[in-house]
Write an enzyme that holds these catalytic residues in place. Structure first.
Site, PDB file in Angstrom:
ATOM      1  N   ASP A 161      31.889  12.784  19.795  1.00 46.47           N
ATOM      2  CA  ASP A 161      31.374  11.833  20.779  1.00 46.47           C
ATOM      3  C   ASP A 161      30.397  10.909  20.066  1.00 46.47           C
ATOM      4  O   ASP A 161      29.397  11.374  19.499  1.00 46.47           O
ATOM      5  CB  ASP A 161      30.651  12.561  21.914  1.00 46.47           C
ATOM      6  CG  ASP A 161      31.601  13.282  22.849  1.00 46.47           C
ATOM      7  OD1 ASP A 161      32.797  12.941  22.861  1.00 46.47           O
ATOM      8  OD2 ASP A 161      31.153  14.193  23.567  1.00 46.47           O
TER       9      ASP A 161
ATOM     10  N   ASP B 160      38.667  12.928  32.887  1.00 50.50           N
ATOM     11  CA  ASP B 160      37.376  13.555  33.167  1.00 50.50           C
ATOM     12  C   ASP B 160      37.405  14.009  34.614  1.00 50.50           C
ATOM     13  O   ASP B 160      37.646  13.207  35.526  1.00 50.50           O
ATOM     14  CB  ASP B 160      36.228  12.576  32.932  1.00 50.50           C
ATOM     15  CG  ASP B 160      36.048  12.256  31.457  1.00 50.50           C
ATOM     16  OD1 ASP B 160      36.317  13.150  30.628  1.00 50.50           O
ATOM     17  OD2 ASP B 160      35.648  11.130  31.134  1.00 50.50           O
TER      18      ASP B 160
END
Length: 259
Positions: free
Chosen positions: A11, A130
């Site tokens: 990330d 997500d």
């Protein structure tokens, strides 16, 4: 039996590797290029790079970092974050990625999946989902809702329906990330992972919650996933990838061992 895959996830925020819990409280933990190289040398099966603020900030992905990572590793490499058009896909693939992950952009414009698959092949298109657990409703019968912009915006979309739709549109793989489990190290959301795995014929990557090799084993067996995405468990040096693979294989799940 095909070997299951272990995929470290990078990330990236402002060019740096970060990690948070449930998409919040991200802290700087290093250089993404150095981390990618280290995981490649340890025997990672793939690497995933997410520019975690690109979509929210309305900009493209950090292509310079993509190029540096791609030149440092020789395993499949997927990039996501800010992929909103076929041109964005082209730019990421030209920068060295083998796959592109579409998430918020595909929710807003599902046709990007079919357009990307037609131009680059389904094998190059990953749907990133997500997901948050919610009370089941008529609109969200599975009890799992799609969210975008790093979990900031609820879409009122059922995760199971979206996975099926994406497969029909041409996605070659689905990465199912539980925001409820993300960064907790308490284990993957197995009910969600199994639900999606049973509903589609394409590979499913489990994401969010890895804290122990047994969690990964469960995702790859009970959850039906083809691969387990990992982050904190290796970023902080608790395990190396060889440690993880050896323990998971000892539990009875076939892994690709390279040492």
């Amino acid at each position: 039996m095909l070997s299951k895959r272990i995929i470290p996830c990078l990330d990236v925020r402002d060019g740096r590797l970060t990690k948070g819990i449930k998409f919040q409280g991200n802290v700087d933990i290093g250089d993404p290029v150095e981390s990618a190289r280290r995981y490649y040398e340890q025997g990672a099966d793939e690497i995933v790079f997410y520019d975690i603020t690109a979509s929210h900030e309305g900009r493209g992905i950090f292509l310079d970092i993509v190029e540096k990572v791609a030149s440092s590793i020789f395993i499949p490499f997927s990039v996501g974050g800010g992929i909103n058009t076929v041109d964005d896909m082209r730019d990421a693939l030209n920068a060295g990625a083998e796959k592109v992950s579409v998430n918020s952009g595909a929710v807003k414009d599902p046709d990007i999946i079919s357009k990307g698959a037609a131009r680059f092949g389904s094998q190059a298109i990953v749907l990133g989902m997500d997901v948050k657990r919610v009370a089941p409703t008529e609109a969200i019968p599975s009890g799992y809702e799609i969210v975008i912009h790093g979990g900031r915006k609820h879409m009122g979309m059922d995760a199971l329906d979206w996975a099926k739709t994406a497969e029909v549109l041409g996605a070659g793989e689905i990465c199912v990330n539980s925001i409820d489990a993300d960064g907790t190290k308490d284990g993957y959301e197995l009910t969600l992972t199994r639900m999606i795995s049973d509903a589609v014929q394409i590979p499913v990557i489990a994401s969010g919650g890895a804290g122990h090799p047994a969690h990964m084993y469960d995702a790859l067996t009970k959850g039906g996933a083809s691969a387990a995405l990992i982050a904190s468990i290796v970023h902080y040096g608790e395990y190396t990838i060889p440690d993880l693979k050896k323990q998971i294989q000892a539990m009875g799940c076939k892994m690709r061992l390279t040492w």
